[in-house]
Design an enzyme around this catalytic site. Structure first.
Site, PDB file in Angstrom:
ATOM      1  N   HIS A 156       0.844  -1.367   0.159  1.00  0.00           N
ATOM      2  CA  HIS A 156      -0.055   0.140  -0.033  1.00  0.00           C
ATOM      3  C   HIS A 156       0.830   1.395  -0.003  1.00  0.00           C
ATOM      4  O   HIS A 156       0.500   2.360   0.493  1.00  0.00           O
ATOM      5  CB  HIS A 156      -1.089   0.131   1.225  1.00  0.00           C
ATOM      6  CG  HIS A 156      -1.763  -1.089   1.370  1.00  0.00           C
ATOM      7  ND1 HIS A 156      -2.901  -1.415   0.692  1.00  0.00           N
ATOM      8  CD2 HIS A 156      -1.593  -2.263   2.248  1.00  0.00           C
ATOM      9  CE1 HIS A 156      -3.337  -2.678   1.023  1.00  0.00           C
ATOM     10  NE2 HIS A 156      -2.693  -3.036   1.738  1.00  0.00           N
ATOM     11  N   SER A 277      15.719  21.207 -15.140  1.00  0.00           N
ATOM     12  CA  SER A 277      14.476  21.868 -15.257  1.00  0.00           C
ATOM     13  C   SER A 277      15.171  23.183 -16.083  1.00  0.00           C
ATOM     14  O   SER A 277      16.132  23.490 -15.689  1.00  0.00           O
ATOM     15  CB  SER A 277      13.908  22.245 -14.017  1.00  0.00           C
ATOM     16  OG  SER A 277      12.953  23.315 -14.188  1.00  0.00           O
ATOM     17  N   LYS A 283      16.925  20.957 -10.018  1.00  0.00           N
ATOM     18  CA  LYS A 283      16.059  19.781 -10.450  1.00  0.00           C
ATOM     19  C   LYS A 283      16.938  18.657 -11.333  1.00  0.00           C
ATOM     20  O   LYS A 283      17.666  19.303 -11.946  1.00  0.00           O
ATOM     21  CB  LYS A 283      15.098  19.968 -11.309  1.00  0.00           C
ATOM     22  CG  LYS A 283      13.891  20.734 -10.481  1.00  0.00           C
ATOM     23  CD  LYS A 283      13.221  20.078  -9.619  1.00  0.00           C
ATOM     24  CE  LYS A 283      12.450  19.001  -9.957  1.00  0.00           C
ATOM     25  NZ  LYS A 283      11.295  19.463 -10.988  1.00  0.00           N
ATOM     26  N   GLU A 290      10.409   7.835 -16.267  1.00  0.00           N
ATOM     27  CA  GLU A 290       8.982   8.494 -16.684  1.00  0.00           C
ATOM     28  C   GLU A 290       8.355   7.860 -17.977  1.00  0.00           C
ATOM     29  O   GLU A 290       7.178   7.829 -18.378  1.00  0.00           O
ATOM     30  CB  GLU A 290       9.011  10.059 -16.548  1.00  0.00           C
ATOM     31  CG  GLU A 290       8.962  10.228 -14.795  1.00  0.00           C
ATOM     32  CD  GLU A 290       9.458  11.813 -14.857  1.00  0.00           C
ATOM     33  OE1 GLU A 290       9.078  12.053 -13.523  1.00  0.00           O
ATOM     34  OE2 GLU A 290       9.690  12.512 -15.576  1.00  0.00           O
TER      35      GLU A 290
END
Length: 459
Positions: A156, A277, A283, A290
């Site tokens: 979970h 970024s 970043k 992804e």
């Protein structure tokens, strides 16, 4: 050039021609079309339709075509041919003259199309199998190199019980091993030749289809021509395998995206597979992971597309089936790309060992060990479970780990707890007790690594 026309008075409208053509994507089947055409020319020779001299001339012409486009296959796209089959035939005729017009004797584009596609799929399956094995090998090497790194296991998305990073790697080895097995199973049904089925009812010429199949490396010839020209089960199966494996790669990506987050900080991804970024200098984004996660949906879409195309489609061949290729070609490329990128990610990953261990220690992932300890002292598991839960609440209130609670605190909840509780709830003890097959015990993980290295021929 089209492979039909005698029946027609008027030429096709240019808009329909553009709509109808498949050369823009099926050009990649040129090698397979030439291989199958050479095999067909030999079958025609054995049936006395071609002389030995004619067959040699046709084969030579076809091989010459293959050589000419070998370095730049996209040159084919400058043609206005309807499809790759008409391109090969037209260029063969231009090269060897009227003899080229004999090649299509007894053959239909219906059996030609699916033969080419099966040959292409077979080749791609072998490439994918190699990439699947390669990714498994890298998981094993990472597992072996990080044998003692303890991380929290999750259910979970909540920290559950301690595991090792090696154990996590082995979970994905099992998934990829099933993917490999499924793909090998697909190959058995894929590797059957439809050539010689004609349009839908078989060839009118005396063709030894089993010999023809063997000449192209197929295991056998298909049994029913009507089925053969309209069968795309192998496309569905291959895309199904792709979808399942991409699901595994997507889960792998999601795990590493989370492990790489500032909140977890279990791993650091290499600059080779991350980006920055345009606005925020700090970043370091896990773009490769992804993209794998995102491309999974593209492969799912191709599977759904072919299922919908074939739904309620009457026998035998219908032009709808031209829609079997673009999604397949794109999905197989996507699948292969993702497998290769996953290897690159793993090869350059850095494990933050201390952060991993700290997370496991702070998560009360050893609470089950307290319950098991009390069961060994004579309590029922339900009673022991309740006591262990109360101790977790006490530890949370004191902002301590279970290991750092005083023995006097333990005894408040059960007089059965003695000094030996501490050695029973260390992270190492939690791992070592999971000795059952498939468990996280280091000896089990070590044996799994040995077995996997043997299976994958890793020295």
């Amino acid at each position: 050039m089209v492979l039909w026309g005698g029946r027609f008075i008027n030429e096709s409208h240019k808009l329909f021609k553009k709509f109808n053509t498949s050369l823009s994507f099926d050009y990649i089947l040129v090698k397979e079309d030439i291989i199958a055409s050479i095999a067909w020319s030999k079958a025609l020779m054995k049936s006395n339709i071609l002389t030995a001299e004619e067959q040699i001339k046709i084969e030579s012409g076809l091989l010459s075509l293959l050589t000419e486009i070998k370095d730049n296959i996209k040159n084919i796209l400058t043609s206005d041919c309807e499809d790759i089959h008409s391109w090969v035939e037209l260029n063969l005729i231009n090269k060897i003259g009227q003899l080229g017009k004999k090649l299509h004797t007894g053959r239909s584009r219906n059996d030609q199309i699916t033969t080419d596609l099966r040959l292409w799929c077979r080749n791609e399956v072998h490439i994918i199998l190699s990439n699947l094995v390669n990714l498994q090998k890298h998981f094993i090497l990472i597992a072996e190199a990080n044998y003692n790194v303890i991380i929290p296991g999750y259910t979970h998305l909540q920290r559950a019980q301690p595991i090792t990073f090696s154990y996590w790697c082995l979970a994905y080895v099992e998934m990829l091993r099933r993917d490999e097995s499924r793909l090998k199973d697909v190959l058995k049904r894929l590797n059957i030749s439809p050539l010689g089925s004609g349009a839908l009812s078989g060839a009118a010429w005396k063709i030894d289809r089993e010999e023809l199949a063997a000449s192209m490396g197929f295991n056998s010839a298909s049994n029913n021509a009507l089925d053969s020209v309209s069968d795309r089960d192998y496309v569905i199966e291959l895309l199904s395998c792709a979808s399942i494996c991409m699901m595994h790669l997507s889960r792998f990506s999601e795990d590493l995206i989370f492990f790489n987050s500032g909140e977890a900080n279990f791993i650091e991804l290499s600059d080779l597979v991350t980006s920055g970024s345009s606005l925020m200098p700090q970043k370091k984004n896990p773009d490769a992971l992804e993209l794998i996660r995102g491309k999974c949906g593209r492969v799912y879409g191709s599977l759904n597309s072919i299922l919908v195309v074939l739904k309620a489609l009457p026998l035998s061949y219908n032009k709808d089936m031209q829609e079997d290729k673009e999604g397949l070609f794109n999905s197989i490329k996507t699948w292969n790309d993702c497998l290769c990128i996953a290897v690159l990610i793993l090869k350059n990953i850095k494990i933050n060992t201390e952060c991993c261990r700290q997370a496991a220690e702070e998560s009360y992932s050893n609470a089950t060990e307290i319950a098991d300890y009390l069961v060994k002292k004579g309590l029922t598991f339900r009673e022991a479970h309740n006591i262990s839960g109360q101790l977790v609440l006490r530890a949370i209130s004191e902002k301590k780990s279970l290991n750092n609670l005083q023995l006097s605190v333990f005894k408040i909840y059960s007089n059965l707890i003695e000094d030996d509780i501490y050695k029973n709830i260390t992270l190492e003890s939690c791992l070592e007790k999971r000795l059952s097959k498939g468990g996280v015990a280091p000896c089990q993980v070590h044996q799994e690594i040995i077995d996997a290295k043997k299976r994958l021929n890793i020295n």
